[in-house]
Structures are given as C-alpha cells and as structure tokens.
Scaffold this active site. Structure first.
Site, PDB file in Angstrom:
ATOM      1  N   GLU A  87       1.199  17.685   9.776  1.00  0.00           N
ATOM      2  CA  GLU A  87       0.977  16.586   8.834  1.00  0.00           C
ATOM      3  C   GLU A  87      -0.004  15.603   9.451  1.00  0.00           C
ATOM      4  OE1 GLU A  87       3.073  13.151   6.070  1.00  0.00           O
ATOM      5  OE2 GLU A  87       4.348  14.521   7.217  1.00  0.00           O
ATOM      6  N   ASP A 139      -5.901  11.041  17.403  1.00  0.00           N
ATOM      7  CA  ASP A 139      -6.787  11.388  16.306  1.00  0.00           C
ATOM      8  C   ASP A 139      -6.568  12.835  15.869  1.00  0.00           C
ATOM      9  OD1 ASP A 139      -9.831  12.718  15.874  1.00  0.00           O
ATOM     10  OD2 ASP A 139      -9.365  10.950  14.676  1.00  0.00           O
ATOM     11  N   ASP A 162      -6.071   7.187   2.582  1.00  0.00           N
ATOM     12  CA  ASP A 162      -6.762   6.041   2.005  1.00  0.00           C
ATOM     13  C   ASP A 162      -7.860   6.521   1.054  1.00  0.00           C
ATOM     14  OD1 ASP A 162      -8.877   3.821   1.891  1.00  0.00           O
ATOM     15  OD2 ASP A 162      -7.192   2.833   2.881  1.00  0.00           O
ATOM     16  N   LYS A 166     -14.231   2.096  -3.244  1.00  0.00           N
ATOM     17  CA  LYS A 166     -15.593   1.638  -3.510  1.00  0.00           C
ATOM     18  C   LYS A 166     -16.574   2.794  -3.284  1.00  0.00           C
ATOM     19  CE  LYS A 166     -14.753  -3.196  -2.356  1.00  0.00           C
ATOM     20  NZ  LYS A 166     -15.129  -4.352  -1.498  1.00  0.00           N
ATOM     21  N   ASP A 198      -2.503   8.961  -5.125  1.00  0.00           N
ATOM     22  CA  ASP A 198      -2.218   8.172  -6.319  1.00  0.00           C
ATOM     23  C   ASP A 198      -3.485   7.501  -6.848  1.00  0.00           C
ATOM     24  OD1 ASP A 198      -2.562   6.336  -4.305  1.00  0.00           O
ATOM     25  OD2 ASP A 198      -0.656   5.304  -4.577  1.00  0.00           O
ATOM     26  N   PHE A 235       7.089   3.599  -2.958  1.00  0.00           N
ATOM     27  CA  PHE A 235       5.862   3.144  -3.588  1.00  0.00           C
ATOM     28  C   PHE A 235       5.504   4.033  -4.774  1.00  0.00           C
ATOM     29  CE2 PHE A 235       5.499   2.143   0.999  1.00  0.00           C
ATOM     30  CZ  PHE A 235       5.560   0.756   0.896  1.00  0.00           C
ATOM     31  N   GLU A 236       5.724   5.328  -4.602  1.00  0.00           N
ATOM     32  CA  GLU A 236       5.440   6.270  -5.682  1.00  0.00           C
ATOM     33  C   GLU A 236       6.374   6.032  -6.858  1.00  0.00           C
ATOM     34  OE1 GLU A 236       4.876  11.119  -6.173  1.00  0.00           O
ATOM     35  OE2 GLU A 236       5.490  10.246  -4.263  1.00  0.00           O
TER      36      GLU A 236
END
Length: 254
Positions: A87, A139, A162, A166, A198, A235-236
């Site tokens: 993951e 990383d 994320d 923009k 989302d 949150f979902e």
C-alpha cells in the site's frame, strides 16, 4: 455513483506532492541523464500524539522495516510465505489495519513518510493484534526500486492520493504512466492494482493511465464496484451522505 466532485478529505493528503526535485547527473551534452524527479508527497509538519509516540517506541522495532537497497525477504519479514500486497500512502492507517484484519491470509507492506501516520498504524497493529502488516517509512518509489523484487507482489493499493486539482499541478499526481509501468514490473502475473479517489477528474485520469498500459486489463467495464475488503472511511461516509462520489479502479496484470 453520483457525479459531483467531492472536496478532498484530510485522508486524501496522504500522498501530497510537491516539487522537491533534485538535479540528476549530466551527460556530455550537458542535459540531465534522467529527468528531474517530482516526489509524490510533501514532508508536512504534524503532531505525534503520546499514544502514537508510545507505539513508535514499543511496536516500531517489531513492525517497521528499515529501508534497504536490496530486495526484501518477505518470508523472513513476516515469518511465513503468503501473498504480499503493497500500500502506497496509508495516511493514518485506519483502512489499512481493517483490510489486514479482513484479509488475514495476505501480508501487507505499507509505505508512508509521515511519522504521525506511522505511529497511528502501529497503534492499530497493537490494539488489533495484527501480525500480517509491516511498515516502511520511506519514499514509496525508492522502496519499489530497491526493496520490492520483480513479480513479487499480489497487489498494490493506492487509496485517495492527493488529486492536485489545479490544472497546473496535475503533473504532480501520483498515478502517472511511469509509476504504473514500474508497478506492473513488481506484480506477479494476475496481480492487481486497486486505486480509489473522491475527485472525479482524477478518477478519469487514473482510468486513462491504467487502461493505456498494455500489460493491464480492467476488471470492470469502467470504474469498479468497491471491493468488499476496502472499508468506508469516516471521510468517505461523510462525503457519500453529502452526495459526493467515490471511484474505485481495479486492474489486473495479464
């Protein structure tokens, strides 16, 4: 699914990206030997709670894997032979822990760079008695390059990275063709990549990028139904109550 765009949840910041590029060695022509790298996260500040700090101190030595530049021996790391799922960017680890609990016959390696999230997942490991979960605080691209052997993974999970909504930041999104190609080399035949977002424009980009890889096949005609093993986050759930969409994609290696 609803087609409205959901505001990104705090969970979704787990794979922030920023231009933390480093100049690569130059060739004789003066051009970089490799293009400048844009990391898939930023090292944002965050407070580690007392419980997380205790988990880091007490459980970290047992469940954190140090970064290394040689392929990981997963049998030694987990004490058994089992399918391994990676993951990338698990945030605070709530969903990761629940998935590991649900799929107890599978071993999970979670990559996360943010210490509060690592501490939170270690806390979950202790509270839930999980033995099939290990953490690499490093990383993820470097982990893929150095620690994950070719054709060794049964699956890859990337949940709510994320979206960099923009337009000028779209290039910083994690799901891009080069990363997907790298992931495919680490998947065993029949292994899968499961992404969820989302943010609808990012969902369509994910679908386009994954569909373009000739070694992957979509398990659905477009977006997939949410697999039963992926739990709904708080949150979902909140977003769904507000009519926001969530899009899952599940592709398998041929």
């Amino acid at each position: 699914m609803p087609t409205s765009q959901a505001p990104q949840s705090p969970q979704s910041s787990q794979e922030d990206t920023s231009d933390t590029s480093s100049t690569q060695p130059s060739t004789e022509s003066g051009k970089p030997e490799h293009p400048r790298t844009i990391r898939s996260y930023v090292m944002r500040a965050g407070r580690t709670t007392e419980g997380q700090a205790r988990a880091l101190a007490e459980l970290g030595p047992l469940y954190r894997l140090p970064y290394q530049t040689t392929p990981l021996d997963t049998t030694a790391a987990f004490g058994r032979q089992a399918p391994v799922v990676l993951e990338i960017g698990f945030g605070m680890g709530d969903a990761t822990a629940k998935i590991a609990q649900t799929l107890a016959e599978t071993d999970f390696i979670g990559c996360e760079v943010h210490e509060p999230g690592v501490g939170a997942l270690l806390k979950h490991i202790g509270e839930m008695g999980l033995t099939n979960l290990r953490i690499v605080q490093h990383d993820a691209v470097e982990v893929l390059d150095q620690m994950i052997a070719p054709q060794s993974l049964a699956g890859v999970h990337i949940f709510f990275p994320d979206p960099w909504h923009k337009t000028r930041h779209n290039k910083r999104r994690l799901i891009q063709a080069p990363l997907v190609a790298k992931l495919v080399t680490r998947l065993a035949p029949g292994g899968y990549i499961h992404c969820a977002t989302d943010w609808e424009p990012y969902a369509h980009q994910m679908l386009e990028v994954l569909s373009a890889n000739p070694d992957l096949v979509n398990t659905a005609s477009g977006f997939a139904d949410k697999p039963a093993y992926r739990p709904l986050t708080k949150f979902e759930n909140r977003g769904l109550r507000l009519g926001h969409g969530v899009w899952d994609l599940v592709f398998k290696k041929r």
